[in-house]
Design a protein around this motif. Structure first.
Motif, short mmCIF file in Angstrom:
data_model
loop_
_atom_site.label_atom_id
_atom_site.label_comp_id
_atom_site.label_asym_id
_atom_site.label_seq_id
_atom_site.Cartn_x
_atom_site.Cartn_y
_atom_site.Cartn_z
N PRO A 1 84.24 46.36 50.14
CA PRO A 1 83.32 47.34 50.74
C PRO A 1 83.55 47.51 52.25
CG PRO A 1 82.13 45.96 49.20
CD PRO A 1 83.50 45.36 49.34
N ALA A 2 83.85 46.42 52.93
CA ALA A 2 84.07 46.49 54.38
C ALA A 2 85.30 47.36 54.70
CB ALA A 2 84.25 45.09 54.96
N TYR A 3 86.36 47.20 53.92
CA TYR A 3 87.57 48.00 54.13
C TYR A 3 87.28 49.49 53.90
CZ TYR A 3 92.53 49.33 53.83
OH TYR A 3 93.77 49.91 54.04
N ALA A 4 86.56 49.79 52.83
CA ALA A 4 86.21 51.18 52.54
C ALA A 4 85.34 51.77 53.64
CB ALA A 4 85.50 51.26 51.19
N ALA A 5 84.40 50.98 54.16
CA ALA A 5 83.53 51.46 55.23
C ALA A 5 84.33 51.76 56.49
CB ALA A 5 82.44 50.43 55.53
N ALA A 6 85.28 50.89 56.83
CA ALA A 6 86.11 51.12 58.01
C ALA A 6 86.97 52.37 57.83
CB ALA A 6 86.99 49.90 58.27
N ALA A 7 87.46 52.59 56.60
CA ALA A 7 88.26 53.78 56.33
C ALA A 7 87.42 55.05 56.46
CB ALA A 7 88.87 53.68 54.94
N ARG A 8 86.21 55.00 55.97
CA ARG A 8 85.35 56.19 56.08
C ARG A 8 84.94 56.45 57.53
NH1 ARG A 8 85.17 57.69 51.16
NH2 ARG A 8 85.07 56.20 49.44
N LEU A 9 84.81 55.40 58.30
CA LEU A 9 84.58 55.57 59.74
C LEU A 9 85.74 56.32 60.37
CD1 LEU A 9 83.21 54.90 62.51
CD2 LEU A 9 84.53 52.76 62.47
N GLY A 10 86.98 55.88 60.09
CA GLY A 10 88.15 56.55 60.65
C GLY A 10 88.22 58.01 60.23
N HIS A 11 87.89 58.28 58.97
CA HIS A 11 87.95 59.66 58.48
C HIS A 11 86.91 60.53 59.17
CE1 HIS A 11 88.99 62.85 55.66
NE2 HIS A 11 87.69 63.05 55.47
N THR A 12 85.70 60.01 59.30
CA THR A 12 84.63 60.78 59.96
C THR A 12 85.00 61.12 61.40
OG1 THR A 12 82.92 59.73 58.59
CG2 THR A 12 82.21 60.72 60.68
N LEU A 13 85.52 60.15 62.12
CA LEU A 13 85.88 60.39 63.52
C LEU A 13 87.01 61.42 63.64
CD1 LEU A 13 85.74 56.69 64.77
CD2 LEU A 13 84.08 58.50 65.23
N ALA A 14 88.01 61.31 62.76
CA ALA A 14 89.13 62.26 62.80
C ALA A 14 88.66 63.66 62.45
CB ALA A 14 90.23 61.81 61.86
N GLU A 15 87.75 63.76 61.49
CA GLU A 15 87.23 65.08 61.09
C GLU A 15 86.43 65.73 62.21
OE1 GLU A 15 87.52 66.92 57.81
OE2 GLU A 15 89.28 65.72 58.35
N ARG A 16 85.92 64.95 63.14
CA ARG A 16 85.19 65.49 64.29
C ARG A 16 86.13 65.84 65.44
NH1 ARG A 16 79.66 64.27 63.90
NH2 ARG A 16 79.17 64.22 61.67
N GLY A 17 87.43 65.81 65.19
CA GLY A 17 88.39 66.23 66.21
C GLY A 17 88.92 65.14 67.10
N LEU A 18 88.58 63.89 66.79
CA LEU A 18 89.03 62.77 67.61
C LEU A 18 90.33 62.18 67.06
CD1 LEU A 18 85.57 61.00 67.98
CD2 LEU A 18 86.71 62.37 69.70
N VAL A 19 91.12 61.60 67.95
CA VAL A 19 92.28 60.81 67.53
C VAL A 19 91.82 59.37 67.41
CG1 VAL A 19 94.60 60.01 68.11
CG2 VAL A 19 93.90 62.34 68.70
N VAL A 20 92.08 58.77 66.25
CA VAL A 20 91.68 57.38 66.01
C VAL A 20 92.84 56.47 66.40
CG1 VAL A 20 91.03 55.69 64.26
CG2 VAL A 20 90.06 58.00 64.20
N LEU A 21 92.57 55.58 67.34
CA LEU A 21 93.57 54.67 67.88
C LEU A 21 93.18 53.24 67.51
CD1 LEU A 21 96.08 54.97 69.80
CD2 LEU A 21 94.56 54.39 71.66
N THR A 22 94.10 52.49 66.93
CA THR A 22 93.81 51.11 66.58
C THR A 22 94.92 50.20 67.09
OG1 THR A 22 95.01 50.81 64.48
CG2 THR A 22 92.93 52.04 64.39
N GLY A 23 94.73 48.89 66.88
CA GLY A 23 95.76 47.92 67.22
C GLY A 23 96.95 47.96 66.29
N GLY A 24 96.91 48.83 65.27
CA GLY A 24 98.09 49.10 64.46
C GLY A 24 98.45 48.06 63.43
N GLY A 25 97.60 47.05 63.23
CA GLY A 25 97.92 45.99 62.29
C GLY A 25 97.24 46.18 60.96
N PRO A 26 97.15 45.09 60.16
CA PRO A 26 96.49 45.14 58.85
C PRO A 26 94.97 45.10 58.99
CG PRO A 26 98.00 43.25 59.10
CD PRO A 26 97.74 43.80 60.46
N GLY A 27 94.30 44.94 57.85
CA GLY A 27 92.86 44.73 57.84
C GLY A 27 92.06 45.93 58.31
N ALA A 28 91.11 45.67 59.21
CA ALA A 28 90.24 46.74 59.71
C ALA A 28 91.03 47.82 60.41
CB ALA A 28 89.21 46.14 60.67
N MET A 29 92.11 47.43 61.08
CA MET A 29 92.94 48.42 61.78
C MET A 29 93.59 49.37 60.79
SD MET A 29 94.65 45.77 64.53
CE MET A 29 94.76 44.41 63.33
#
Length: 371
Positions: free
Chosen positions: A160-188
């Motif tokens: 569930p935590a992974y799915a929630a983080a993915a939906r966070l990224g999708h929501t932010l991108a859909e609002r016109g933002l670029v999602v920047l992460t540390g580029g690794g596994p897991g939450a990133m």
């Protein structure tokens, strides 16, 4: 000084008859321009960074006052590259020889070996590489509104935590933002996957399929293999526009963490210090911090330092910590942030919430107010 990063740009300069003095030629194949360049003597102060050329052309350029920087033919990556990495570049050879045969794994070993041997040339090439990556990252992001999503690498696919983080990224991108992460596994990876997925339906399917390989241990091969297949399918999904939605900034400093592939570009660094500073400096639209450990805590306090010393009149991005129990009791970062912010403007930028939905609302409302 003018940077020339493509052969069409070089063609224009040569066609216009402009002086070549002071130009910076970065990672170009000059073999097709040898006749033209051999005929030019106005190259004093020109700098040629890597690329390909004959020995005759290199000798001519040096004799005419240009600086020609060689590369290391044994280096598994190009130190002078002018663009961000794409996933298949870093994982080339995965299917045939496994992860240890890929440029990503070889670059880590090359970097570590050079450090152990105190190889000054390798140290120089690593620094040039990281500067080139920073330059390419700046060109990709431009003036886009960028939000950082940080979090631990141990978060498993299919949770569930992974799915929630993915939906966070999708929501932010859909609002016109670029999602920047540390580029690794897991939450990133989860946040990058969500941002990279062009539709909610595509994301739902991606979450179901990628859960077949929960983590990169014990097999990076299987973890990366299923992700690369999914990456290619998502690229083929029709989209309304081709804007950049997802960027990862990993580092070879953490050799045990393979980069995730759900990015429009991967800015991978040898220096973790340069990488961390550049990552946080670009999160102009805010920072969302999911649950993590030492590396995530380091990023939180680097961000807090920027807020603490910001000019009084500066518009400050929000920093949102997700997970009240985690950041208050398990790893008590929140009390320290509150103490730092007491009586300072940064206090109004710090938030502690329980859900990614609350975090997304805070970031997007702050961006709307600032636009």
């Amino acid at each position: 000084m003018q940077e020339i990063e493509s052969l069409p740009d070089l063609d224009r300069v040569l066609r216009d008859g402009r002086p070549l003095r002071g130009l910076r030629l970065q990672d170009l194949d000059l073999t097709g321009h040898e006749v033209e360049l051999m005929a030019r003597a106005d190259v004093e102060g020109m700098v040629v960074l890597g690329g390909r050329m004959t020995d005759e052309l290199a000798t001519h350029l040096r004799a005419s006052g240009a600086l020609v920087f060689p590369t290391d033919p044994h280096a598994p990556v190009n130190p002078y590259r002018a663009s961000l990495y794409q996933p298949h570049e870093l994982y080339e050879g995965l299917a045939a020889g496994g992860y240890e045969a890929t440029p990503d794994a070889l670059a880590y070993h090359w970097s570590r070996d050079g450090a152990l041997q105190h190889d000054a040339f390798v140290t120089l090439l690593r620094a040039v590489h990281d500067d080139s990556i920073s330059d390419a990252l700046g060109e990709v992001l431009g003036d886009a509104r960028v939000v950082g999503v940080m979090g631990g690498h141990t978060m498993s696919r299919g949770t569930p935590a992974y799915a929630a983080a993915a939906r966070l990224g999708h929501t932010l991108a859909e609002r016109g933002l670029v999602v920047l992460t540390g580029g690794g596994p897991g939450a990133m990876e989860a946040a990058n996957l969500g941002a990279f997925s062009p539709t909610e339906r595509a994301l739902d399917d991606a979450l179901e399929r990628i859960a077949r390989v929960p983590g990169f241990r014990p097999s990076i091969d299987a973890w990366a293999g299923v992700a690369l297949e999914l990456h290619d399918e998502l690229l083929r999904t029709p989209v309304a526009d081709a804007r950049v939605r997802s960027v990862g900034i990993p580092t070879w400093f953490y050799g045990h963490e393979p980069p995730n592939v759900f990015c429009n570009g991967i800015a991978k660094y040898f220096s973790n210090a340069v990488r961390e500073d550049g990552l946080l400096a670009r999160c102009t639209a805010g920072l969302v911090v999911l649950e993590g450990a030492a590396g995530t805590v380091q990023e939180v306090f680097q961000a807090a330092t920027r807020l603490y010393y910001a000019a009084p009149e500066a518009a400050l991005p929000v920093v949102v910590l997700v997970g009240r129990t985690h950041w208050t009791d398990t790893i008590p970062v929140w009390p320290a942030l509150q103490a730092l912010g007491r009586g300072r403007a940064m206090a109004g930028s710090l938030h502690l919430v329980d859900t990614v939905e609350e975090a997304a609302a805070l970031v997007t409302s702050n961006v709307s107010e600032g636009s």
